[in-house]
Motif scaffolding. Structure first.
Motif, mmCIF file in Angstrom:
data_model
loop_
_atom_site.group_PDB
_atom_site.id
_atom_site.type_symbol
_atom_site.label_atom_id
_atom_site.label_comp_id
_atom_site.label_asym_id
_atom_site.label_seq_id
_atom_site.Cartn_x
_atom_site.Cartn_y
_atom_site.Cartn_z
ATOM 1 N N LEU A 135 0.829 -1.201 0.000
ATOM 2 C CA LEU A 135 0.000 0.000 0.000
ATOM 3 C C LEU A 135 0.869 1.260 0.000
ATOM 4 C CD1 LEU A 135 -2.802 -0.973 2.572
ATOM 5 C CD2 LEU A 135 -3.094 -0.571 0.108
ATOM 6 N N MET A 136 1.964 1.229 0.769
ATOM 7 C CA MET A 136 2.858 2.382 0.815
ATOM 8 C C MET A 136 3.485 2.672 -0.541
ATOM 9 S SD MET A 136 4.843 1.802 4.448
ATOM 10 C CE MET A 136 5.856 3.282 4.268
ATOM 11 N N ALA A 137 3.712 1.623 -1.325
ATOM 12 C CA ALA A 137 4.341 1.791 -2.634
ATOM 13 C C ALA A 137 3.367 2.287 -3.693
ATOM 14 C CB ALA A 137 4.956 0.461 -3.083
ATOM 15 N N GLY A 138 2.066 2.233 -3.389
ATOM 16 C CA GLY A 138 1.057 2.645 -4.358
ATOM 17 C C GLY A 138 0.654 4.101 -4.204
ATOM 18 N N ASP A 139 -0.450 4.456 -4.847
ATOM 19 C CA ASP A 139 -0.981 5.821 -4.801
ATOM 20 C C ASP A 139 -1.932 5.940 -3.623
ATOM 21 O OD1 ASP A 139 -1.898 8.350 -5.215
ATOM 22 O OD2 ASP A 139 -3.050 7.885 -7.025
ATOM 23 N N LEU A 140 -1.441 6.520 -2.540
ATOM 24 C CA LEU A 140 -2.257 6.628 -1.331
ATOM 25 C C LEU A 140 -3.206 7.819 -1.379
ATOM 26 C CD1 LEU A 140 0.464 5.762 1.328
ATOM 27 C CD2 LEU A 140 -1.654 4.494 0.942
ATOM 28 N N SER A 141 -2.900 8.808 -2.179
ATOM 29 C CA SER A 141 -3.715 10.022 -2.184
ATOM 30 C C SER A 141 -5.167 9.721 -2.553
ATOM 31 C CB SER A 141 -3.135 11.049 -3.153
ATOM 32 O OG SER A 141 -3.100 10.525 -4.482
ATOM 33 N N ALA A 142 -5.356 8.764 -3.447
ATOM 34 C CA ALA A 142 -6.714 8.436 -3.877
ATOM 35 C C ALA A 142 -7.481 7.665 -2.813
ATOM 36 C CB ALA A 142 -6.663 7.625 -5.167
ATOM 37 N N GLN A 143 -6.761 7.155 -1.785
ATOM 38 C CA GLN A 143 -7.416 6.325 -0.777
ATOM 39 C C GLN A 143 -7.650 7.068 0.535
ATOM 40 O OE1 GLN A 143 -5.731 2.355 -0.440
ATOM 41 N NE2 GLN A 143 -4.648 2.601 -2.365
ATOM 42 N N LEU A 144 -7.248 8.320 0.612
ATOM 43 C CA LEU A 144 -7.467 9.081 1.841
ATOM 44 C C LEU A 144 -8.925 9.502 1.941
ATOM 45 C CD1 LEU A 144 -4.231 11.270 1.861
ATOM 46 C CD2 LEU A 144 -4.645 9.078 2.968
ATOM 47 N N VAL A 145 -9.380 9.697 3.182
ATOM 48 C CA VAL A 145 -10.797 9.954 3.412
ATOM 49 C C VAL A 145 -11.157 11.389 3.060
ATOM 50 C CG1 VAL A 145 -10.913 8.207 5.202
ATOM 51 C CG2 VAL A 145 -10.451 10.581 5.835
ATOM 52 N N VAL A 146 -12.453 11.640 2.864
ATOM 53 C CA VAL A 146 -12.957 12.997 2.609
ATOM 54 C C VAL A 146 -12.872 13.799 3.913
ATOM 55 C CG1 VAL A 146 -14.472 12.204 0.782
ATOM 56 C CG2 VAL A 146 -15.323 12.271 3.132
ATOM 57 N N PRO A 147 -12.854 15.133 3.838
ATOM 58 C CA PRO A 147 -12.664 15.968 5.044
ATOM 59 C C PRO A 147 -13.606 15.633 6.196
ATOM 60 C CG PRO A 147 -12.463 17.310 3.086
ATOM 61 C CD PRO A 147 -12.870 15.949 2.616
ATOM 62 N N SER A 148 -14.849 15.275 5.899
ATOM 63 C CA SER A 148 -15.812 15.019 6.971
ATOM 64 C C SER A 148 -15.505 13.739 7.741
ATOM 65 C CB SER A 148 -17.229 14.932 6.389
ATOM 66 O OG SER A 148 -17.323 13.851 5.454
ATOM 67 N N ARG A 149 -14.625 12.884 7.188
ATOM 68 C CA ARG A 149 -14.305 11.610 7.847
ATOM 69 C C ARG A 149 -12.897 11.580 8.436
ATOM 70 N NH1 ARG A 149 -14.680 6.807 4.327
ATOM 71 N NH2 ARG A 149 -14.328 5.777 6.326
ATOM 72 N N LEU A 150 -12.234 12.738 8.494
ATOM 73 C CA LEU A 150 -10.920 12.796 9.111
ATOM 74 C C LEU A 150 -10.981 12.352 10.570
ATOM 75 C CD1 LEU A 150 -9.593 16.198 7.732
ATOM 76 C CD2 LEU A 150 -8.654 13.942 7.218
ATOM 77 N N GLY A 151 -9.899 11.727 11.030
ATOM 78 C CA GLY A 151 -9.849 11.309 12.430
ATOM 79 C C GLY A 151 -9.508 12.467 13.354
ATOM 80 N N ARG A 152 -9.505 12.175 14.650
ATOM 81 C CA ARG A 152 -9.135 13.156 15.668
ATOM 82 C C ARG A 152 -7.988 12.596 16.504
ATOM 83 N NH1 ARG A 152 -13.417 16.898 16.742
ATOM 84 N NH2 ARG A 152 -15.322 16.402 15.588
ATOM 85 N N ALA A 153 -7.215 13.472 17.112
ATOM 86 C CA ALA A 153 -6.127 13.046 17.997
ATOM 87 C C ALA A 153 -6.395 13.548 19.406
ATOM 88 C CB ALA A 153 -4.785 13.585 17.501
ATOM 89 N N SER A 154 -6.152 12.681 20.387
ATOM 90 C CA SER A 154 -6.339 13.050 21.799
ATOM 91 C C SER A 154 -5.269 12.355 22.627
ATOM 92 C CB SER A 154 -7.735 12.654 22.288
ATOM 93 O OG SER A 154 -7.915 11.244 22.183
#
Length: 466
Positions: A135-154
């Motif tokens: 997966l790291m060797a492929g195109d990851l940009s197309a697999q990232l989530v849309v803005p509304s589904r971004l995670g959170r950090a705590s």
């Protein structure tokens, strides 16, 4: 994907020099994106736990990984400096999809590493690591989530307390460390707060060393790879036991009250005999690696127990334990897996099992911790560049000749390191001169072939084919 080839991952995650590929921020970002994508399955909210040791470079890798996971739609729980086994425990406790430990274990501060744990708290398999690499060797940009589904950090503020309580629960109820003086060397690493606290709360008088991390001093002339200062301090303070952990506290080496070092093989023998007597040792066997001393194998056989060997790496020890139904395994270097209490090596939990026997038997550590006499054993590391010298026909012939010469009196083990371009040359036998000459001869030959370079190896291969 049993035959998958891993390029980044070694026997214990990804490791390298900090701020140089693959231990740079860009690789960590892509790893977070790829691992996040790999574990972002199902409709539930996805979560990853990230811990680290005390290296300066952790401040670079932690936010890079966090950004990758958040971009892959995973919530990130940051716990700060904690031992590797704490991350495995918290991954399960928090029902996370993934656990990440940023650490190069016993290596110097210039290095760092990344270890991944699945939702079961177990290190990922070779096949899973290979899939993440793909997966790291492929195109990851197309697999990232849309803005509304971004995670959170705590940040989980009570993470150290949760681990402390879990470790204390591994010590037998009804026993106390009251009256025991213990020197604990935390290697200026991940256990610098939790290890002294555990011992103190169980009643011991604690002499803590290696508890002042500054980002640069982790494992420097301290910890499990350099127990000399610990041994000296144990004698000075007339302590009952010395405990030496490594940078991420999954490894343990002890010193008795006389300052004599007790390695992982002796710890395995002690715990195995104690647990077998109590009916707690499952499978009537102990799992260890090919590096463990023949003396351990003979000791266990005399107790009616088996030694099951696997290749080097506590991950492989854990896998063999699960296959064989065992609850005790480890490495001569001090990784101890006690699966009744955790899923990966835990130096502090292992130390408490030894302390329990000390308390129960009421004898000094010099008597309790010496369960067998090890056979003379020597290990030499030979560094190389380019092709492995083990591909040379002359080297293979010399190894076969050495094995025949030792016969049933000992053994030869030649293997490449899983984390660096090094050939490990080991021999053990009943006669020390035979061990010394065998290792010296093989190491010298391998060193010469390494110095000759790839052309010499290729010529040897062509000669063999002809």
């Amino acid at each position: 994907m049993a035959d998958a080839v891993r390029r980044l991952f070694g026997t214990d995650g990804i490791r390298g020099v900090a701020n140089r590929a693959p231990m740079d921020a860009s690789t960590a970002l892509r790893l977070g994106q790829a691992a996040g994508r790999f574990f972002n399955r199902g409709a539930h909210r996805h979560r990853v736990v990230i811990g680290k040791d005390t290296r300066l470079s952790g401040y670079m890798l932690e936010p890079a990984l966090t950004a990758g996971f958040v971009g892959a739609g995973m919530d990130v729980v940051l716990v700060g400096p904690l031992p590797t086994p704490a991350i495995a425990m918290l991954t399960r406790s928090l029902r996370a999809d993934l656990g990440v430990m940023i650490s190069a274990s016993h290596n110097p501060f210039e290095d760092n590493g990344i270890k991944l744990f699945g939702p079961d708290g177990l290190k990922l398999s070779d096949a899973e690591e290979a899939e993440i690499e793909d997966l790291m060797a492929g195109d990851l940009s197309a697999q990232l989530v849309v803005p509304s589904r971004l995670g959170r950090a705590s940040r989980l503020e009570d993470a150290p307390g949760r681990y402390i309580e879990a470790v204390k629960a591994s010590f037998p109820k009804g026993l106390s460390l009251a009256g025991k003086r213990i020197v604990v060397d935390c290697a200026h690493g991940a256990a610098y707060k939790v290890a002294p606290t555990v011992l103190w709360e169980l009643g011991a008088e604690v002499v803590p060393v290696g508890v002042s991390p500054d980002g640069f001093n982790i494992n420097r002339e301290c910890g499990s790879t350099a127990p000399e200062r610990l041994a000296e301090l144990v004698r000075e303070r007339r302590a009952d036991l010395g405990i030496a952990l490594d940078g991420d506290a999954d490894r343990l080496v002890l010193t008795d009250e006389k300052g004599q070092v007790v390695d992982g093989d002796q710890i395995l023998a002690l715990v195995a005999q104690s647990w077998a007597a109590q009916g707690r040792l499952r499978g009537d066997a102990v799992v260890a690696t090919v590096m463990s001393n023949l003396g351990l194998e003979r000791f266990l056989k005399a107790q009616g127990l088996r030694l099951l060997r696997t290749k080097v790496g506590d991950r492989y020890v854990g896998e063999r334990m699960r296959e064989a139904g065992c609850n005790l395994g480890g490495e001569q270097s001090g990784h101890m897996i006690l699966s009744d209490f955790g899923t990966t090596g835990d130096g502090l939990v292992a130390a408490l099992q030894v302390l329990a026997v000390l308390v129960e038997e009421g004898r000094p550590a010099s008597q309790v911790c010496r369960r067998f006499t090890p056979l003379p054993q020597r290990l030499v590391n030979v560094r190389y560049a380019g092709s492995s010298p083990l591909e040379d026909a002359g080297v293979r012939e010399a190894i076969a000749s050495a094995e025949a010469r030792l016969g049933a009196r000992g053994r030869v083990l030649i293997r490449p390191s899983g984390t660096e371009p090094v050939i490990r040359v080991m021999a053990e036998a009943e006669e020390e001169p035979l061990v010394e000459s065998t290792v010296e001869e093989l190491a010298a030959l391998i060193r010469a072939r390494a110095a000759a370079g790839p052309e010499r190896v290729l010529a040897s291969q062509l000669g063999e084919a002809g």
